[in-house]
Design a protein around this motif. Structure first.
Motif, PDB file in Angstrom:
ATOM      1  N   UNK A 118       0.825  -1.206   0.000  1.00  0.00           N
ATOM      2  CA  UNK A 118       0.000   0.000   0.000  1.00  0.00           C
ATOM      3  C   UNK A 118       0.864   1.262   0.000  1.00  0.00           C
ATOM      4  N   UNK A 119       1.959   1.232   0.752  1.00  0.00           N
ATOM      5  CA  UNK A 119       2.863   2.392   0.757  1.00  0.00           C
ATOM      6  C   UNK A 119       3.495   2.592  -0.612  1.00  0.00           C
ATOM      7  N   UNK A 120       3.906   1.507  -1.241  1.00  0.00           N
ATOM      8  CA  UNK A 120       4.495   1.596  -2.579  1.00  0.00           C
ATOM      9  C   UNK A 120       3.474   2.144  -3.574  1.00  0.00           C
ATOM     10  N   UNK A 121       2.247   1.657  -3.485  1.00  0.00           N
ATOM     11  CA  UNK A 121       1.181   2.152  -4.368  1.00  0.00           C
ATOM     12  C   UNK A 121       0.915   3.636  -4.110  1.00  0.00           C
ATOM     13  N   UNK A 122       0.882   4.016  -2.820  1.00  0.00           N
ATOM     14  CA  UNK A 122       0.682   5.423  -2.462  1.00  0.00           C
ATOM     15  C   UNK A 122       1.798   6.299  -3.045  1.00  0.00           C
ATOM     16  N   UNK A 123       3.034   5.837  -2.908  1.00  0.00           N
ATOM     17  CA  UNK A 123       4.168   6.605  -3.422  1.00  0.00           C
ATOM     18  C   UNK A 123       4.101   6.736  -4.945  1.00  0.00           C
ATOM     19  N   UNK A 124       3.714   5.653  -5.605  1.00  0.00           N
ATOM     20  CA  UNK A 124       3.582   5.688  -7.063  1.00  0.00           C
ATOM     21  C   UNK A 124       2.468   6.662  -7.478  1.00  0.00           C
ATOM     22  N   UNK A 160       3.624  10.182  -6.939  1.00  0.00           N
ATOM     23  CA  UNK A 160       4.555  10.567  -8.002  1.00  0.00           C
ATOM     24  C   UNK A 160       3.799  10.883  -9.296  1.00  0.00           C
ATOM     25  N   UNK A 161       2.827  10.048  -9.656  1.00  0.00           N
ATOM     26  CA  UNK A 161       2.032  10.291 -10.864  1.00  0.00           C
ATOM     27  C   UNK A 161       1.220  11.578 -10.733  1.00  0.00           C
ATOM     28  N   UNK A 162       0.680  11.819  -9.547  1.00  0.00           N
ATOM     29  CA  UNK A 162      -0.088  13.041  -9.301  1.00  0.00           C
ATOM     30  C   UNK A 162       0.805  14.273  -9.449  1.00  0.00           C
ATOM     31  N   UNK A 163       1.994  14.219  -8.852  1.00  0.00           N
ATOM     32  CA  UNK A 163       2.912  15.364  -8.932  1.00  0.00           C
ATOM     33  C   UNK A 163       3.352  15.612 -10.376  1.00  0.00           C
ATOM     34  N   UNK A 164       3.590  14.552 -11.127  1.00  0.00           N
ATOM     35  CA  UNK A 164       3.963  14.708 -12.545  1.00  0.00           C
ATOM     36  C   UNK A 164       2.799  15.314 -13.351  1.00  0.00           C
ATOM     37  N   UNK A 165       1.600  14.826 -13.082  1.00  0.00           N
ATOM     38  CA  UNK A 165       0.422  15.360 -13.773  1.00  0.00           C
ATOM     39  C   UNK A 165       0.217  16.829 -13.412  1.00  0.00           C
ATOM     40  N   UNK A 166       0.440  17.166 -12.164  1.00  0.00           N
ATOM     41  CA  UNK A 166       0.330  18.558 -11.720  1.00  0.00           C
ATOM     42  C   UNK A 166       1.377  19.427 -12.410  1.00  0.00           C
TER      43      UNK A 166
END
Length: 190
Positions: A41-47, A50-56
């Motif tokens: 779950x932590x790995x999924x959260x981090x991924x 990361x995807x959210x920050x890139x999209x932002x």
């Protein structure tokens, strides 16, 4: 019978110990499973973060690019029209130069009309950020602003000096619309 109670008691203790051991083992295994699930779950959260920050960041870059393109379109959108109007300016200027060659006490209404039209065209150019590049004889040739139409050795000048201006140039804000067409001295340095 006392031995049988004792044996029963020992059997019960062994069974209780076995149950406790099994429960402890299950708890450890459950902790391991929970730890694995938690790590996943932590790995999924981090991924996802990361995807959210890139999209932002992509959205912010797209906004900035669109804003820059909008500003450029506002500032330079009329470039083609401005280039098409430059020959009109040149022709009005030539008409006045030709009329100025005639000796006369008072300018005719036609010449005054041409002068007023040229003045109005200059005002429109100024309003839209179009500035004239009018080098003078003796100025240094600048390839960013001038176009050399010819070179000639002229006594009393240095190589690279403008000796004649054929056509003035124009800038639209900070971009070159048309370079000034000039003649340049090729007199070698003495």
């Amino acid at each position: 019978m006392a031995d049988s109670k004792k044996d029963e008691f020992l059997d019960d203790v062994e069974a209780a110990e076995a149950e406790a051991y099994a429960a402890e083992t299950e708890e450890i295994e459950a902790d391991d499973v929970e730890a694995d699930e938690l790590a996943a779950l932590r790995a999924e959260r981090d991924e996802l973060r990361d995807r959210f920050m890139r999209a932002l960041a992509d959205a912010e870059n797209a906004r900035k690019r669109a804003d820059r393109e909008r500003r450029d379109a506002e500032a330079y959108g009329g470039t083609r029209l401005a280039r098409d109007l430059l020959p009109v300016y040149d022709n009005l200027h030539r008409a006045l130069a030709a009329a100025g060659d005639q000796e006369g006490a008072e300018p005719s209404p036609l010449i005054e009309g041409v002068q007023l039209t040229l003045k109005e065209l200059r005002n429109v150019f100024q309003k839209h950020g179009i500035e004239e590049i009018a080098p003078q004889a003796g100025d240094r040739f600048d390839p960013k602003l001038h176009e050399a139409m010819f070179e000639a050795p002229v006594p009393g000048t240095r190589a690279g000096e403008i000796i004649q201006v054929s056509t003035v140039g124009f800038m639209l804000h900070d971009r070159l619309l048309r370079p000034a067409q000039v003649g340049v001295s090729s007199t070698p340095a003495s």
